[in-house]
Write a protein that holds these residues in place. Structure first.
Motif, short mmCIF file in Angstrom:
data_model
loop_
_atom_site.label_atom_id
_atom_site.label_comp_id
_atom_site.label_asym_id
_atom_site.label_seq_id
_atom_site.Cartn_x
_atom_site.Cartn_y
_atom_site.Cartn_z
N ALA A 7 -7.61 -20.30 -65.79
CA ALA A 7 -7.30 -19.83 -64.46
C ALA A 7 -8.58 -19.35 -63.79
N PRO A 8 -8.69 -19.53 -62.48
CA PRO A 8 -9.89 -19.05 -61.80
C PRO A 8 -10.00 -17.53 -61.90
N ALA A 9 -11.22 -17.04 -61.94
CA ALA A 9 -11.44 -15.59 -62.03
C ALA A 9 -10.91 -14.93 -60.76
N ARG A 10 -10.26 -13.81 -60.95
CA ARG A 10 -9.74 -13.06 -59.81
C ARG A 10 -10.76 -12.00 -59.43
N VAL A 11 -11.05 -11.91 -58.15
CA VAL A 11 -12.01 -10.95 -57.64
C VAL A 11 -11.36 -10.21 -56.47
N ALA A 12 -11.53 -8.90 -56.43
CA ALA A 12 -11.06 -8.08 -55.32
C ALA A 12 -12.27 -7.45 -54.65
N ILE A 13 -12.26 -7.41 -53.33
CA ILE A 13 -13.34 -6.81 -52.55
C ILE A 13 -12.80 -5.57 -51.86
N GLY A 14 -13.53 -4.48 -51.91
CA GLY A 14 -13.14 -3.25 -51.25
C GLY A 14 -14.24 -2.78 -50.31
N ILE A 15 -13.85 -2.28 -49.15
CA ILE A 15 -14.82 -1.78 -48.17
C ILE A 15 -14.49 -0.33 -47.88
N SER A 16 -15.48 0.52 -48.04
CA SER A 16 -15.35 1.93 -47.66
C SER A 16 -16.14 2.08 -46.37
N PHE A 17 -15.41 2.24 -45.26
CA PHE A 17 -16.03 2.29 -43.95
C PHE A 17 -15.93 3.72 -43.44
N GLY A 18 -16.97 4.48 -43.61
CA GLY A 18 -16.96 5.88 -43.21
C GLY A 18 -17.71 6.14 -41.92
N ASN A 19 -17.56 7.33 -41.38
CA ASN A 19 -18.31 7.69 -40.17
C ASN A 19 -19.80 7.82 -40.44
N SER A 20 -20.18 8.23 -41.64
CA SER A 20 -21.60 8.41 -41.95
C SER A 20 -22.19 7.24 -42.73
N TYR A 21 -21.51 6.82 -43.77
CA TYR A 21 -22.00 5.74 -44.61
C TYR A 21 -20.87 4.78 -44.95
N SER A 22 -21.23 3.53 -45.22
CA SER A 22 -20.28 2.51 -45.63
C SER A 22 -20.79 1.84 -46.90
N SER A 23 -19.87 1.25 -47.65
CA SER A 23 -20.27 0.50 -48.84
C SER A 23 -19.22 -0.56 -49.12
N ILE A 24 -19.63 -1.55 -49.91
CA ILE A 24 -18.76 -2.66 -50.28
C ILE A 24 -18.80 -2.78 -51.80
N ALA A 25 -17.64 -2.98 -52.40
CA ALA A 25 -17.58 -3.13 -53.85
C ALA A 25 -16.72 -4.33 -54.21
N GLU A 26 -16.96 -4.84 -55.41
CA GLU A 26 -16.13 -5.92 -55.92
C GLU A 26 -15.58 -5.50 -57.28
N ARG A 42 -26.88 1.15 -51.96
CA ARG A 42 -25.45 0.93 -52.18
C ARG A 42 -24.61 1.66 -51.15
N GLN A 43 -25.21 2.60 -50.44
CA GLN A 43 -24.56 3.25 -49.30
C GLN A 43 -25.41 2.93 -48.08
N ILE A 44 -24.77 2.39 -47.05
CA ILE A 44 -25.47 1.96 -45.86
C ILE A 44 -25.02 2.84 -44.70
N PRO A 45 -25.97 3.42 -43.94
CA PRO A 45 -25.58 4.24 -42.80
C PRO A 45 -24.72 3.44 -41.81
N SER A 46 -23.65 4.05 -41.34
CA SER A 46 -22.75 3.42 -40.36
C SER A 46 -23.31 3.68 -38.96
N ILE A 47 -24.38 2.98 -38.65
CA ILE A 47 -25.09 3.17 -37.37
C ILE A 47 -25.45 1.80 -36.82
N LEU A 48 -25.33 1.65 -35.50
CA LEU A 48 -25.76 0.45 -34.80
C LEU A 48 -26.77 0.85 -33.74
N SER A 49 -27.77 0.00 -33.53
CA SER A 49 -28.76 0.25 -32.50
C SER A 49 -29.11 -1.08 -31.83
#
Length: 91
Positions: A7-26, A42-49
């Motif tokens: 069977a193909p490997a099962r992968v789940a992706i999770g996104i933590s989208f916070g006001n200060s920092y965001s991260s993505i996990a598998e 592994r933590q990225i500031p949730s900022i756009l410029s």
């Protein structure tokens, strides 16, 4: 499915989208791992410029907070999915 086929490997992706920092996990094979960006963070500031038509995000945008405050957006998570002129957009 035959015994030779697996069977193909099962992968789940999770996104933590916070006001200060965001991260993505598998999650793969029962183990969770936070994915690093190209800088190894592994933590990225949730900022756009926005500078001269270019969009910056994360640490690049964070460095624009002082030099380009007018065109830098922080703490925008609570406004996603809401109309710009919505009276309750700050709630």
């Amino acid at each position: 499915m035959s015994a030779e086929e697996s069977a193909p490997a099962r992968v789940a992706i999770g996104i933590s989208f916070g006001n200060s920092y965001s991260s993505i996990a598998e999650v793969r094979d029962g183990k969770a791992e936070v994915i690093a960006n190209e800088d190894g963070d592994r933590q990225i500031p949730s900022i756009l410029s926005y500078v001269e038509g270019e969009e910056f995000h994360g640490n690049q945008a964070k460095s624009q907070l002082v030099r380009n405050a007018k065109n830098t957006v922080t703490s925008f998570r609570d406004f996603l999915g809401k109309e710009h002129d919505s009276p309750n957009s700050a709630s």
